[in-house]
Design an enzyme around this catalytic site. Structure first.
Site, PDB file in Angstrom:
ATOM      1  N   PRO A  30       0.831  -1.215   0.000  1.00 54.33           N
ATOM      2  CA  PRO A  30       0.000   0.000   0.000  1.00 54.33           C
ATOM      3  C   PRO A  30       0.862   1.261   0.000  1.00 54.33           C
ATOM      4  O   PRO A  30       1.847   1.348   0.735  1.00 54.33           O
ATOM      5  CB  PRO A  30      -0.797  -0.125   1.295  1.00 54.33           C
ATOM      6  CG  PRO A  30      -0.018  -1.068   2.159  1.00 54.33           C
ATOM      7  CD  PRO A  30       0.679  -2.005   1.228  1.00 54.33           C
ATOM      8  N   ALA A  43      -3.401   3.324   2.364  1.00 48.21           N
ATOM      9  CA  ALA A  43      -4.030   3.565   3.656  1.00 48.21           C
ATOM     10  C   ALA A  43      -5.229   4.486   3.445  1.00 48.21           C
ATOM     11  O   ALA A  43      -5.073   5.638   3.034  1.00 48.21           O
ATOM     12  CB  ALA A  43      -3.031   4.218   4.610  1.00 48.21           C
ATOM     13  N   ARG A  63       8.336   0.790  -3.651  1.00 48.82           N
ATOM     14  CA  ARG A  63       9.001   1.732  -4.558  1.00 48.82           C
ATOM     15  C   ARG A  63       9.442   1.104  -5.868  1.00 48.82           C
ATOM     16  O   ARG A  63       9.410   1.763  -6.924  1.00 48.82           O
ATOM     17  CB  ARG A  63      10.185   2.380  -3.839  1.00 48.82           C
ATOM     18  CG  ARG A  63       9.721   3.385  -2.783  1.00 48.82           C
ATOM     19  CD  ARG A  63      10.809   3.712  -1.804  1.00 48.82           C
ATOM     20  NE  ARG A  63      11.164   2.569  -0.990  1.00 48.82           N
ATOM     21  CZ  ARG A  63      12.148   2.570  -0.084  1.00 48.82           C
ATOM     22  NH1 ARG A  63      12.858   3.666   0.094  1.00 48.82           N
ATOM     23  NH2 ARG A  63      12.399   1.495   0.629  1.00 48.82           N
ATOM     24  N   GLN A 121      -6.240  -1.113   2.248  1.00 45.20           N
ATOM     25  CA  GLN A 121      -5.739  -1.024   3.614  1.00 45.20           C
ATOM     26  C   GLN A 121      -6.585   0.015   4.351  1.00 45.20           C
ATOM     27  O   GLN A 121      -6.579   1.185   3.959  1.00 45.20           O
ATOM     28  CB  GLN A 121      -4.270  -0.601   3.605  1.00 45.20           C
ATOM     29  CG  GLN A 121      -3.638  -0.614   4.980  1.00 45.20           C
ATOM     30  CD  GLN A 121      -2.228  -0.045   4.990  1.00 45.20           C
ATOM     31  OE1 GLN A 121      -2.014   1.087   4.522  1.00 45.20           O
ATOM     32  NE2 GLN A 121      -1.280  -0.780   5.505  1.00 45.20           N
ATOM     33  N   CYS A 161       0.334   5.539  -0.027  1.00 41.65           N
ATOM     34  CA  CYS A 161      -0.428   6.781  -0.091  1.00 41.65           C
ATOM     35  C   CYS A 161       0.019   7.584  -1.303  1.00 41.65           C
ATOM     36  O   CYS A 161       1.217   7.769  -1.516  1.00 41.65           O
ATOM     37  CB  CYS A 161      -0.177   7.636   1.154  1.00 41.65           C
ATOM     38  SG  CYS A 161      -0.940   6.992   2.625  1.00 41.65           S
ATOM     39  N   TYR A 212       0.889   4.529  13.509  1.00 46.06           N
ATOM     40  CA  TYR A 212      -0.472   5.041  13.421  1.00 46.06           C
ATOM     41  C   TYR A 212      -1.290   4.460  14.582  1.00 46.06           C
ATOM     42  O   TYR A 212      -0.742   3.772  15.452  1.00 46.06           O
ATOM     43  CB  TYR A 212      -1.051   4.754  12.029  1.00 46.06           C
ATOM     44  CG  TYR A 212      -0.241   5.468  10.958  1.00 46.06           C
ATOM     45  CD1 TYR A 212      -0.062   6.857  11.022  1.00 46.06           C
ATOM     46  CD2 TYR A 212       0.381   4.775   9.944  1.00 46.06           C
ATOM     47  CE1 TYR A 212       0.706   7.524  10.074  1.00 46.06           C
ATOM     48  CE2 TYR A 212       1.149   5.432   8.976  1.00 46.06           C
ATOM     49  CZ  TYR A 212       1.312   6.816   9.054  1.00 46.06           C
ATOM     50  OH  TYR A 212       2.070   7.470   8.122  1.00 46.06           O
TER      51      TYR A 212
HETATM   52  C1  LIG Z   1       4.964   6.841  -1.465  1.00 46.27           C
HETATM   53  C2  LIG Z   1       4.799   5.837  -0.365  1.00 46.27           C
HETATM   54  C3  LIG Z   1       3.600   5.749   0.310  1.00 46.27           C
HETATM   55  C4  LIG Z   1       3.402   4.787   1.307  1.00 46.27           C
HETATM   56  N1  LIG Z   1       2.182   4.650   1.893  1.00 46.27           N
HETATM   57  C5  LIG Z   1       1.940   3.595   2.713  1.00 46.27           C
HETATM   58  C6  LIG Z   1       0.623   3.284   3.145  1.00 46.27           C
HETATM   59  O1  LIG Z   1      -0.355   3.890   2.724  1.00 46.27           O
HETATM   60  N2  LIG Z   1       0.477   2.257   4.002  1.00 46.27           N
HETATM   61  C7  LIG Z   1       1.530   1.496   4.446  1.00 46.27           C
HETATM   62  O2  LIG Z   1       1.336   0.578   5.234  1.00 46.27           O
HETATM   63  N3  LIG Z   1       2.778   1.745   4.011  1.00 46.27           N
HETATM   64  C8  LIG Z   1       2.998   2.747   3.135  1.00 46.27           C
HETATM   65  N4  LIG Z   1       4.261   2.942   2.619  1.00 46.27           N
HETATM   66  C9  LIG Z   1       5.303   1.949   2.938  1.00 46.27           C
HETATM   67  C10 LIG Z   1       5.371   0.876   1.841  1.00 46.27           C
HETATM   68  O3  LIG Z   1       4.145   0.160   1.738  1.00 46.27           O
HETATM   69  C11 LIG Z   1       6.518  -0.114   2.055  1.00 46.27           C
HETATM   70  O4  LIG Z   1       6.263  -0.836   3.235  1.00 46.27           O
HETATM   71  C12 LIG Z   1       7.872   0.586   2.160  1.00 46.27           C
HETATM   72  O5  LIG Z   1       8.013   1.573   1.144  1.00 46.27           O
HETATM   73  C13 LIG Z   1       9.033  -0.415   2.035  1.00 46.27           C
HETATM   74  O6  LIG Z   1       8.946  -1.121   0.813  1.00 46.27           O
HETATM   75  P1  LIG Z   1       9.884  -0.753  -0.463  1.00 46.27           P
HETATM   76  O7  LIG Z   1      11.303  -0.817   0.005  1.00 46.27           O
HETATM   77  O8  LIG Z   1       9.541  -1.838  -1.474  1.00 46.27           O
HETATM   78  O9  LIG Z   1       9.516   0.602  -0.939  1.00 46.27           O
HETATM   79  C14 LIG Z   1       4.468   3.917   1.640  1.00 46.27           C
HETATM   80  C15 LIG Z   1       5.693   4.034   0.981  1.00 46.27           C
HETATM   81  C16 LIG Z   1       5.859   4.962  -0.023  1.00 46.27           C
HETATM   82  C17 LIG Z   1       7.177   5.022  -0.755  1.00 46.27           C
END
Ligand SMILES: Cc1cc2nc3c(=O)[nH]c(=O)nc-3n(C[C@H](O)[C@H](O)[C@H](O)COP(=O)(O)O)c2cc1C
Length: 356
Positions: free
Chosen positions: A23, A59, A324, A101, A25, A182
């Site tokens: 997820p 989220a 990402r 989520q 945002c 949160y």
């Molecule tokens: C732009 C952005 C928005 C995110 N929004 C959420 C979210 O809404 N809910 C959540 O649990 N994690 C959120 N995260 C965390 C990601 O879901 C993920 O757990 C974190 O980026 C690590 O994974 P990655 O290394 O593949 O980016 C967000 C991350 C990014 C980069």
């Protein structure tokens, strides 16, 4: 057949492979009404047509005060559920499982979206944040209101209503956001929960409100559909929430009918020293899976096909989530299949580009 491309069954839902979109945002509800729009359709839809098995929409707040930023998506109104419905339907039409989520930002509510410079929103736009205790997230943040027991009951109902609306919108896997500092995470952690009533103190009492929420959500979320809970496996702080606590918590969640634990970490305190690097949270998914006996999702700097295959084939997790890397490459799953000599079809509309 690489394990990454074997289907995964959760209740009546079959995921076509073990790759999910974490997820994220998008801070893109421009009318500040929490209603998803064409951006969300394009963003989530393109990863669904890119071969990902599970698409977890960002989220989405269970009440307006539960938004992180004014531009967050929501699921607190029927209008929002109606706007999510065509997005969920499109995701499903592409062979992916639509998921959302549901979230409440707690004491971290009311920040500017990254594009507006971060930090807390200006007074004119601000709203009262709520938390287990009147402890701000960091210096310079507004003091949250300490929720009363009566307010907790009201809030629990908002989660339940959000779960019902998620089903009406057509989502087929529901994730409860219990991570990143949160609201629900802040109840679990002794760093943010200083209560002395039945919702604070011992581990059992700190777990009480999040478990009540999950139990109430499970009661209305259809029995044939799976429920995920995203946890922060550790606060990365010696006095904070630990992986041992997470194992104990996951055992309770399993008893309540949770199907899979999404294992993230951190977010509850600003000064945590997090050893960020490739797969830095995978050990949390591994321990929860092994010690609580429940399926897990691993997330965090998983970017390579062989790395993802290793995580699932070695039994560290049942699936991987990418965030990402999927922003950079919407067709990551299709390309990973090619690299691992598995099959994941390109959308037929793109056949001319790939010789299919
Ligand atoms: C732009 C952005 C928005 C995110 N929004 C959420 C979210 O809404 N809910 C959540 O649990 N994690 C959120 N995260 C965390 C990601 O879901 C993920 O757990 C974190 O980026 C690590 O994974 P990655 O290394 O593949 O980016 C967000 C991350 C990014 C980069």
């Amino acid at each position: 057949m690489p394990r990454l491309f074997e289907p995964l069954e959760l209740r009546s839902v079959t995921l076509r492979n073990r790759i999910g979109m974490s997820p994220m945002c998008m801070y893109s509800c421009d009318a500040k009404d929490g209603v998803p729009n064409a951006w969300h359709m394009s963003h989530l839809g393109s990863r669904a047509s890119g071969g990902t098995a599970l698409i977890i929409a960002e989220a989405s707040a269970v009440e307006p005060e539960g938004r992180i930023s004014p531009q967050d998506a929501g699921i607190w109104s029927d209008g929002q559920a109606s706007a999510w419905a065509p997005i969920a339907a499109f995701i499903e039409s592409q062979g992916a499982v639509p998921s959302i989520q549901i979230a409440h930002a707690g004491r971290k509510a009311g920040t500017k979206r990254p594009a507006d410079g971060r930090g807390i929103v200006d007074d004119a736009e601000a709203w009262q944040a709520v938390a287990p205790s009147a402890v701000p997230f960091d210096a310079g943040w507004r003091i949250p209101h300490e929720l009363t027991v009566a307010e907790l009951a009201t809030l629990k109902q908002k989660w339940v209503d959000a779960a019902r609306r998620s089903q009406q919108a057509g989502f087929r896997l529901l994730e409860v956001h219990n991570a990143h500092g949160y609201l629900l995470h802040s109840f679990l952690s002794p760093l943010s929960n200083l209560r002395t009533d039945e919702y604070g103190g011992s581990l059992e009492k700190r777990m009480r409100f999040p478990l009540e929420v999950v139990e109430a959500v499970r009661a209305v979320w259809p029995a044939e559909l799976p429920l995920s809970v995203r946890i922060s496996g550790t606060d990365w702080h010696p006095e904070g929430w630990s992986i041992d606590d997470s194992v104990a918590y996951a055992r309770e969640l399993k008893q309540l009918g949770v199907d899979i634990i999404d294992c993230s970490s951190g977010g509850n305190i600003p000064q945590a020293d997090i050893p960020v690097g490739p797969g830095y949270q995978v050990h949390i998914a591994e321990r929860v899976r092994r010690e609580a006996g429940i399926p897990t999702m691993a997330v965090g700097m998983i970017t390579e096909a062989r790395q993802a295959e290793q995580i699932v084939s070695s039994g560290q997790a049942d699936m991987v989530l990418l965030a990402r890397e999927l922003l950079r490459e919407p067709h990551w799953a299709i390309k990973a299949a090619r690299e691992l000599e598995a099959s994941a079809p390109w959308p037929q509309q793109y056949g001319w580009a790939v010789g299919g």
